[in-house]
Scaffold this motif. Structure first.
Motif, PDB file in Angstrom:
ATOM      1  N   VAL A   1      19.722  30.192  37.479  1.00  0.00           N
ATOM      2  CA  VAL A   1      20.551  29.964  38.668  1.00  0.00           C
ATOM      3  C   VAL A   1      21.811  30.818  38.578  1.00  0.00           C
ATOM      4  O   VAL A   1      22.227  31.454  39.562  1.00  0.00           O
ATOM      5  N   GLN A   2      22.415  30.875  37.396  1.00  0.00           N
ATOM      6  CA  GLN A   2      23.598  31.719  37.208  1.00  0.00           C
ATOM      7  C   GLN A   2      23.274  33.180  37.475  1.00  0.00           C
ATOM      8  O   GLN A   2      24.090  33.915  38.037  1.00  0.00           O
TER       9      GLN A   2
ATOM     10  N   GLN B   1      28.541  25.804  31.901  1.00  0.00           N
ATOM     11  CA  GLN B   1      28.127  25.735  33.299  1.00  0.00           C
ATOM     12  C   GLN B   1      26.617  25.512  33.400  1.00  0.00           C
ATOM     13  O   GLN B   1      26.147  24.757  34.262  1.00  0.00           O
TER      14      GLN B   1
ATOM     15  N   CYS C   1      30.894  22.291  38.955  1.00  0.00           N
ATOM     16  CA  CYS C   1      30.508  22.979  37.729  1.00  0.00           C
ATOM     17  C   CYS C   1      31.301  24.268  37.498  1.00  0.00           C
ATOM     18  O   CYS C   1      30.809  25.201  36.843  1.00  0.00           O
TER      19      CYS C   1
ATOM     20  N   GLY D   1      27.787  17.248  35.947  1.00  0.00           N
ATOM     21  CA  GLY D   1      26.757  17.636  36.904  1.00  0.00           C
ATOM     22  C   GLY D   1      25.876  16.460  37.273  1.00  0.00           C
ATOM     23  O   GLY D   1      25.493  16.299  38.436  1.00  0.00           O
TER      24      GLY D   1
ATOM     25  N   GLY E   1      19.114  26.620  34.323  1.00  0.00           N
ATOM     26  CA  GLY E   1      20.499  26.765  34.772  1.00  0.00           C
ATOM     27  C   GLY E   1      20.994  28.189  34.609  1.00  0.00           C
ATOM     28  O   GLY E   1      21.751  28.700  35.450  1.00  0.00           O
TER      29      GLY E   1
ATOM     30  N   TRP F   1      16.220  22.988  42.898  1.00  0.00           N
ATOM     31  CA  TRP F   1      17.014  24.170  43.228  1.00  0.00           C
ATOM     32  C   TRP F   1      16.579  24.814  44.538  1.00  0.00           C
ATOM     33  O   TRP F   1      17.398  25.413  45.239  1.00  0.00           O
TER      34      TRP F   1
ATOM     35  N   LEU G   1      27.430  21.778  43.040  1.00  0.00           N
ATOM     36  CA  LEU G   1      27.707  23.052  42.386  1.00  0.00           C
ATOM     37  C   LEU G   1      29.193  23.263  42.126  1.00  0.00           C
ATOM     38  O   LEU G   1      29.583  23.761  41.075  1.00  0.00           O
TER      39      LEU G   1
ATOM     40  N   PHE H   1      24.749  22.607  35.350  1.00  0.00           N
ATOM     41  CA  PHE H   1      23.634  22.812  36.276  1.00  0.00           C
ATOM     42  C   PHE H   1      22.435  21.965  35.868  1.00  0.00           C
ATOM     43  O   PHE H   1      21.700  21.448  36.726  1.00  0.00           O
TER      44      PHE H   1
ATOM     45  N   TRP I   1      20.414  18.942  38.080  1.00  0.00           N
ATOM     46  CA  TRP I   1      18.990  18.633  38.159  1.00  0.00           C
ATOM     47  C   TRP I   1      18.742  17.168  37.781  1.00  0.00           C
ATOM     48  O   TRP I   1      17.958  16.472  38.434  1.00  0.00           O
TER      49      TRP I   1
END
Length: 317
Positions: A203-204, A235, A310, A301, A200, A124, A307, A239, A243
């Motif tokens: 990240v959101q 989502q 997703c 993903g 994930g 990330w 991105l 994500f 990865w």
């Protein structure tokens, strides 16, 4: 999965030695886990003294602090048994997971999750950097039985979860035994998928998706909120797949790893869990997605590594 000998993350708090029965705090909003709810805590010993005694309580607390320190007992452990010790008492030790009280656990599973966390940090950080941004990595909290967070107090029954209030991922590593025995999902890439899913959610949170959902759901019915929650969870699965894409690019995956992750995604789908626990499904109560949906979005993903692939919020899922 070839994970041995790779970098291990230092962003780990090990609270397994003395436990963590401290102050639950206020809810930090939607975080995301594996579908089991969280409770709320009541506060640690020091918190209860101050809350109940006002100025007098503070004076008692100060006296207790110095008395305990004088007789050789760590006052932070006794008075603040909630993981809130000052940073200087939780200094990181290279290559190891630091526990409360200075004791360290460095078993193979601890090394594994530290390595997977490091791999998510690398993935990330690279993605954010390509967009001209920095990636502030989450901390991973290892706990046993019960833990307090900015989102409240949770037991191991809550399963792994992410709390946006403190930007930390929480997991009781005994969950991996449950994943293999109860959910019939074994393999270290399946275990890695669980952790990557929670990252994930982080990240959101950084992208503003979780805050927006938390704001929107205040005006939603329970059914509407569940439907939106499914899109958020799918989502996070996607994500996690991203990865996985970069992990495969590094040559770290072995034959059967992808199948293990897809099986894990399938086994923790809402419909599969409900059929197993109660013999029937209630679609309006789904908040993580069906087995088919979870496997589908992880694989999307994994196959694209992008991105924009997703986007679970536009159209059918």
């Amino acid at each position: 999965m070839r994970w041995q000998g790779r970098r291990q993350s230092d962003n780990v708090e090990d609270r397994r030695v003395n436990g963590d029965n401290g102050m639950g705090g206020s809810r930090g909003g939607f975080g995301g886990g594996l579908g089991r709810g969280m409770g709320r805590g009541m506060g640690g010993p020091a918190f209860n003294i101050v809350r109940g005694g006002g100025i007098r309580g503070i004076i008692i607390l100060v006296i207790m602090f110095f008395v305990l320190k004088f007789i050789g007992i760590d006052p932070w452990t006794v008075l603040f048994n909630d993981g809130s010790m000052p940073a200087q008492t939780q200094s990181q030790q290279s290559g190891r997971s630091v526990a409360q009280g200075g004791q360290v656990q460095n078993d193979e599973m601890t090394q594994f999750v530290r390595t997977i966390l490091a791999e998510t940090e690398d993935t990330w950080s690279g993605i954010f950097q390509s967009q001209g941004a920095q990636y502030p990595a989450p901390s991973l909290v290892l706990f046993k039985d019960r833990v307090s967070s900015a989102c409240g107090t949770a037991s191991s029954a809550s399963g792994p979860f992410y709390c946006p209030g403190d930007k930390k991922v929480y997991i009781d590593l005994t969950f991996y035994d449950e994943l293999a025995n109860r959910f019939r999902a074994s393999g270290n890439f399946a275990q890695a998928y669980v952790l990557a899913h929670e990252v994930g959610h982080h990240v959101q949170n950084l992208l503003g998706i979780l805050p927006k959902f938390n704001q929107m759901r205040q005006n939603m019915s329970e059914v509407e909120a569940n439907k939106m929650s499914v899109r958020v969870e799918l989502q996070a699965d996607c994500f996690a797949g991203i990865w996985g894409y970069y992990t495969e690019q590094k040559g770290l995956l072995e034959t059967g790893d992808l199948e293990d992750a897809l099986n894990a995604a399938h086994q923790i789908g809402d419909d599969t869990l409900q059929k197993r626990s109660q013999g029937y499904v209630v679609p309006d109560s789904f908040n993580h997605g069906t087995s088919e949906q979870r496997a589908k979005w992880f694989k999307r993903g994994f196959e694209t590594g992008k991105l924009d692939a997703c986007d679970t919020f536009s159209g059918a899922i």
